[in-house]
Write a protein that holds these residues in place. Structure first.
Motif, PDB file in Angstrom:
ATOM      1  N   ASP A 166       0.971  -1.247   0.006  1.00  0.00           N
ATOM      2  CA  ASP A 166      -0.096   0.052   0.004  1.00  0.00           C
ATOM      3  C   ASP A 166       1.102   1.103  -0.075  1.00  0.00           C
ATOM      4  OD1 ASP A 166       0.173   1.081   3.006  1.00  0.00           O
ATOM      5  OD2 ASP A 166      -0.203  -0.910   3.191  1.00  0.00           O
ATOM      6  N   SER A 167       0.505   2.332  -0.396  1.00  0.00           N
ATOM      7  CA  SER A 167       0.873   3.656  -0.519  1.00  0.00           C
ATOM      8  C   SER A 167       1.424   4.310   0.883  1.00  0.00           C
ATOM      9  CB  SER A 167       0.328   4.439  -1.546  1.00  0.00           C
ATOM     10  OG  SER A 167      -1.039   5.124  -0.839  1.00  0.00           O
ATOM     11  N   GLY A 168       0.627   3.857   1.872  1.00  0.00           N
ATOM     12  CA  GLY A 168       1.087   4.317   3.195  1.00  0.00           C
ATOM     13  C   GLY A 168       0.498   5.880   3.358  1.00  0.00           C
ATOM     14  N   PRO A 169       0.512   6.453   4.687  1.00  0.00           N
ATOM     15  CA  PRO A 169       0.019   7.566   4.960  1.00  0.00           C
ATOM     16  C   PRO A 169       1.181   8.942   4.641  1.00  0.00           C
ATOM     17  CG  PRO A 169       0.752   6.644   6.914  1.00  0.00           C
ATOM     18  CD  PRO A 169       1.143   5.702   5.801  1.00  0.00           C
ATOM     19  N   PHE A 170       2.142   8.484   4.103  1.00  0.00           N
ATOM     20  CA  PHE A 170       3.217   9.594   4.098  1.00  0.00           C
ATOM     21  C   PHE A 170       2.894  10.714   3.240  1.00  0.00           C
ATOM     22  CE2 PHE A 170       5.156   5.218   4.367  1.00  0.00           C
ATOM     23  CZ  PHE A 170       5.460   5.127   5.840  1.00  0.00           C
ATOM     24  N   PHE A 171       2.225  10.584   2.110  1.00  0.00           N
ATOM     25  CA  PHE A 171       1.997  11.842   1.276  1.00  0.00           C
ATOM     26  C   PHE A 171       1.072  12.714   1.923  1.00  0.00           C
ATOM     27  CE2 PHE A 171      -0.223  13.648  -2.421  1.00  0.00           C
ATOM     28  CZ  PHE A 171       1.147  14.336  -2.961  1.00  0.00           C
ATOM     29  N   SER A 172       0.024  11.995   2.600  1.00  0.00           N
ATOM     30  CA  SER A 172      -0.743  12.922   3.105  1.00  0.00           C
ATOM     31  C   SER A 172      -0.390  13.639   4.286  1.00  0.00           C
ATOM     32  CB  SER A 172      -2.266  12.080   3.652  1.00  0.00           C
ATOM     33  OG  SER A 172      -1.782  11.284   4.631  1.00  0.00           O
ATOM     34  N   TYR A 173       0.341  12.786   5.240  1.00  0.00           N
ATOM     35  CA  TYR A 173       1.280  13.477   6.319  1.00  0.00           C
ATOM     36  C   TYR A 173       1.922  14.762   5.757  1.00  0.00           C
ATOM     37  CZ  TYR A 173       0.245   9.691   9.278  1.00  0.00           C
ATOM     38  OH  TYR A 173      -0.428   8.795  10.012  1.00  0.00           O
ATOM     39  N   ALA A 174       2.727  14.783   4.586  1.00  0.00           N
ATOM     40  CA  ALA A 174       3.454  15.732   4.189  1.00  0.00           C
ATOM     41  C   ALA A 174       2.551  16.999   3.808  1.00  0.00           C
ATOM     42  CB  ALA A 174       4.125  15.337   2.865  1.00  0.00           C
ATOM     43  N   LEU A 175       1.518  16.679   3.221  1.00  0.00           N
ATOM     44  CA  LEU A 175       0.351  17.818   2.730  1.00  0.00           C
ATOM     45  C   LEU A 175       0.037  18.365   4.172  1.00  0.00           C
ATOM     46  CD1 LEU A 175      -1.607  16.241  -0.007  1.00  0.00           C
ATOM     47  CD2 LEU A 175       0.572  17.740  -0.098  1.00  0.00           C
ATOM     48  N   GLN A 176      -0.337  17.613   5.233  1.00  0.00           N
ATOM     49  CA  GLN A 176      -0.694  18.221   6.426  1.00  0.00           C
ATOM     50  C   GLN A 176       0.294  19.100   7.075  1.00  0.00           C
ATOM     51  OE1 GLN A 176      -1.914  15.046   8.968  1.00  0.00           O
ATOM     52  NE2 GLN A 176      -3.315  14.122   7.561  1.00  0.00           N
ATOM     53  N   TRP A 177       1.560  18.791   7.156  1.00  0.00           N
ATOM     54  CA  TRP A 177       2.773  19.431   7.608  1.00  0.00           C
ATOM     55  C   TRP A 177       2.871  20.923   6.833  1.00  0.00           C
ATOM     56  CZ3 TRP A 177       3.996  19.049  12.315  1.00  0.00           C
ATOM     57  CH2 TRP A 177       4.216  18.027  12.692  1.00  0.00           C
ATOM     58  N   ILE A 178       2.588  20.857   5.478  1.00  0.00           N
ATOM     59  CA  ILE A 178       2.464  21.990   4.751  1.00  0.00           C
ATOM     60  C   ILE A 178       1.262  23.162   4.996  1.00  0.00           C
ATOM     61  CG2 ILE A 178       2.119  22.995   2.333  1.00  0.00           C
ATOM     62  CD1 ILE A 178       3.604  20.745   1.249  1.00  0.00           C
ATOM     63  N   ALA A 179       0.232  22.365   5.283  1.00  0.00           N
ATOM     64  CA  ALA A 179      -0.994  23.018   5.789  1.00  0.00           C
ATOM     65  C   ALA A 179      -0.786  23.570   7.272  1.00  0.00           C
ATOM     66  CB  ALA A 179      -2.357  22.019   5.816  1.00  0.00           C
ATOM     67  N   PHE A 180      -0.266  22.767   8.034  1.00  0.00           N
ATOM     68  CA  PHE A 180       0.149  23.497   9.253  1.00  0.00           C
ATOM     69  C   PHE A 180       0.954  24.644   9.438  1.00  0.00           C
ATOM     70  CE2 PHE A 180      -0.505  18.787  11.246  1.00  0.00           C
ATOM     71  CZ  PHE A 180      -1.957  19.122  11.257  1.00  0.00           C
ATOM     72  N   GLY A 181       2.064  24.543   8.596  1.00  0.00           N
ATOM     73  CA  GLY A 181       2.918  25.632   8.266  1.00  0.00           C
ATOM     74  C   GLY A 181       2.034  26.888   7.875  1.00  0.00           C
ATOM     75  N   ALA A 182       1.301  26.572   6.605  1.00  0.00           N
ATOM     76  CA  ALA A 182       0.519  27.755   6.131  1.00  0.00           C
ATOM     77  C   ALA A 182      -0.403  28.374   7.137  1.00  0.00           C
ATOM     78  CB  ALA A 182      -0.129  27.237   5.019  1.00  0.00           C
ATOM     79  N   MET A 183      -1.044  27.683   7.957  1.00  0.00           N
ATOM     80  CA  MET A 183      -2.049  28.003   8.844  1.00  0.00           C
ATOM     81  C   MET A 183      -1.406  29.061   9.809  1.00  0.00           C
ATOM     82  SD  MET A 183      -4.478  24.461   9.430  1.00  0.00           S
ATOM     83  CE  MET A 183      -5.016  24.994  10.630  1.00  0.00           C
ATOM     84  N   ALA A 184      -0.089  28.427  10.609  1.00  0.00           N
ATOM     85  CA  ALA A 184       0.492  29.295  11.526  1.00  0.00           C
ATOM     86  C   ALA A 184       0.818  30.729  10.816  1.00  0.00           C
ATOM     87  CB  ALA A 184       1.784  28.667  11.790  1.00  0.00           C
ATOM     88  N   LEU A 185       1.440  30.711   9.613  1.00  0.00           N
ATOM     89  CA  LEU A 185       1.768  32.180   9.068  1.00  0.00           C
ATOM     90  C   LEU A 185       0.465  33.041   8.677  1.00  0.00           C
ATOM     91  CD1 LEU A 185       4.369  30.972   6.137  1.00  0.00           C
ATOM     92  CD2 LEU A 185       4.750  32.067   8.467  1.00  0.00           C
ATOM     93  N   MET A 186      -0.695  32.258   8.266  1.00  0.00           N
ATOM     94  CA  MET A 186      -2.085  32.963   8.247  1.00  0.00           C
ATOM     95  C   MET A 186      -2.560  33.583   9.680  1.00  0.00           C
ATOM     96  SD  MET A 186      -4.082  31.243   4.842  1.00  0.00           S
ATOM     97  CE  MET A 186      -3.925  29.451   5.763  1.00  0.00           C
ATOM     98  N   GLY A 187      -2.460  32.764  10.477  1.00  0.00           N
ATOM     99  CA  GLY A 187      -2.667  33.258  11.843  1.00  0.00           C
ATOM    100  C   GLY A 187      -2.008  34.210  12.391  1.00  0.00           C
ATOM    101  N   TRP A 188      -0.554  34.394  12.407  1.00  0.00           N
ATOM    102  CA  TRP A 188       0.245  35.410  12.609  1.00  0.00           C
ATOM    103  C   TRP A 188      -0.128  36.486  11.734  1.00  0.00           C
ATOM    104  CZ3 TRP A 188       3.502  38.550   9.779  1.00  0.00           C
ATOM    105  CH2 TRP A 188       4.388  39.266  10.533  1.00  0.00           C
ATOM    106  N   LEU A 189      -0.343  36.525  10.491  1.00  0.00           N
ATOM    107  CA  LEU A 189      -0.862  37.617   9.576  1.00  0.00           C
ATOM    108  C   LEU A 189      -1.965  38.361  10.045  1.00  0.00           C
ATOM    109  CD1 LEU A 189      -0.262  39.517   7.298  1.00  0.00           C
ATOM    110  CD2 LEU A 189      -1.338  37.806   5.854  1.00  0.00           C
ATOM    111  N   TYR A 190      -3.154  37.316  10.453  1.00  0.00           N
ATOM    112  CA  TYR A 190      -4.471  37.913  10.957  1.00  0.00           C
ATOM    113  C   TYR A 190      -4.226  38.847  12.151  1.00  0.00           C
ATOM    114  CZ  TYR A 190      -8.800  37.599  13.452  1.00  0.00           C
ATOM    115  OH  TYR A 190      -9.959  38.041  14.157  1.00  0.00           O
ATOM    116  N   PHE A 191      -3.621  38.200  13.349  1.00  0.00           N
ATOM    117  CA  PHE A 191      -3.365  38.941  14.434  1.00  0.00           C
ATOM    118  C   PHE A 191      -2.396  39.985  14.308  1.00  0.00           C
ATOM    119  CE2 PHE A 191      -4.444  34.858  16.187  1.00  0.00           C
ATOM    120  CZ  PHE A 191      -5.464  35.018  17.140  1.00  0.00           C
ATOM    121  N   THR A 192      -1.590  40.192  13.146  1.00  0.00           N
ATOM    122  CA  THR A 192      -0.661  41.463  13.066  1.00  0.00           C
ATOM    123  C   THR A 192      -1.808  42.661  12.575  1.00  0.00           C
ATOM    124  OG1 THR A 192       1.214  40.179  12.630  1.00  0.00           O
ATOM    125  CG2 THR A 192       1.087  42.562  11.706  1.00  0.00           C
TER     126      THR A 192
END
Length: 273
Positions: free
Chosen positions: A212-238
């Motif tokens: 099976d392909s495993g969960p690694f590709f979806s995990y990678a997308l999740q980390w990208i999403a977490f990083g983007a959410m952190a930056l967007m949250g910082w921008l919102y509060f700024t």
């Protein structure tokens, strides 16, 4: 200026944490998961090819003493030769299908004179966590079908050992041809070869990985999403802090008086007059 809040210690600490987390997501965590996904794809491709491909000779698959790698691992290798049980080592602390086990590693000399390490499979443990008795490999010349595997690595670089706890049997912490070579004082080529089912000398045949392909590709997308959410949250509060009434600003907009407050002021004015 309202931008002065960006220099406050609390905001600087928050900014450092957010940007450090985002950088780690984009440059470390997501690429790590992408690389694991690529490794899984190579493994699956090699496994699928081995299911339908014909066994190859050792020199055909791994010429000039090459060690198995991502391209050649799991491919079927046909060999003819004799087992060397006097150099046998048992790999400890293994897990097979969720249960503790030992793997039996036996040197094998091919008819061409090359010595390779053969993983004969697993044996279970007794009630004292020792390897149960297992059969010796067959004597004389035999033909075997194996799967090429790359050596495991022990970060502590520990050699095989034997003491009272092992009943005098050599044991190792990893499946590594060079650990066995040092213990048995034999010139064993790099890599090891896992016995396939129903082969001479096989014990409990080790199960093959799932394709099976495993969960690694979806995990990678999740980390990208977490990083983007952190930056967007910082921008919102700024942006929020730049507006009047921000949490960190010292300026506060004048609050409109309620009707009750205005009536109370009128009554106080009338009393004063």
């Amino acid at each position: 200026m309202r931008l002065k809040f960006l220099l406050k210690p609390g905001w600087l600490a928050l900014t450092l944490v957010v940007f450090t987390f985002a950088v780690c997501c984009f440059t470390l965590l997501a690429p790590w998961q992408f690389s694991r996904n690529t490794e899984r794809e190579h493994q699956n491709a090699a496994l699928r090819e081995s299911f339908t491909g014909q066994p190859r000779s050792l020199d055909q698959l791994l010429p000039d003493g090459a060690a198995p790698d991502q391209r050649t691992e799991w491919h079927l290798v046909a060999m003819k030769g004799t087992y060397l049980p006097e150099g046998e080592v048992v790999a400890r602390l293994r897990s097979v299908q969720g249960e503790a086990a030992y793997e039996v590693l036996t040197p094998f000399r091919t008819v061409e004179g090359t010595i390779v390490l053969v993983d004969r499979g697993y044996v279970r443990l007794d009630d004292k966590s020792r390897a149960l008795p297992f059969a010796r490999p067959p004597a004389g010349t035999v033909d075997i079908i194996t799967r090429a595997r790359h050596d495991e690595r022990d970060g502590k670089n520990r050699d095989a050992f034997a003491d009272e706890s092992t009943g005098g049997k050599l044991q190792s912490y990893v499946v590594d041809s060079q650990v066995v070579a040092r213990a048995a004082k034999l010139d064993i080529r790099p890599g090891y070869f896992q016995l396939d089912v129903e082969q001479p000398g096989v014990l409990g045949a080790l199960p093959l990985p799932q394709t099976d392909s495993g969960p690694f590709f979806s995990y990678a997308l999740q980390w990208i999403a977490f990083g983007a959410m952190a930056l967007m949250g910082w921008l919102y509060f700024t942006v929020r802090e730049l507006k009047p009434g921000g949490v960190l600003t010292t300026e506060r907009p004048q609050r409109r008086k309620s009707v009750a407050e205005m009536l109370a002021e009128d009554e106080r004015s009338e009393v004063a007059t």
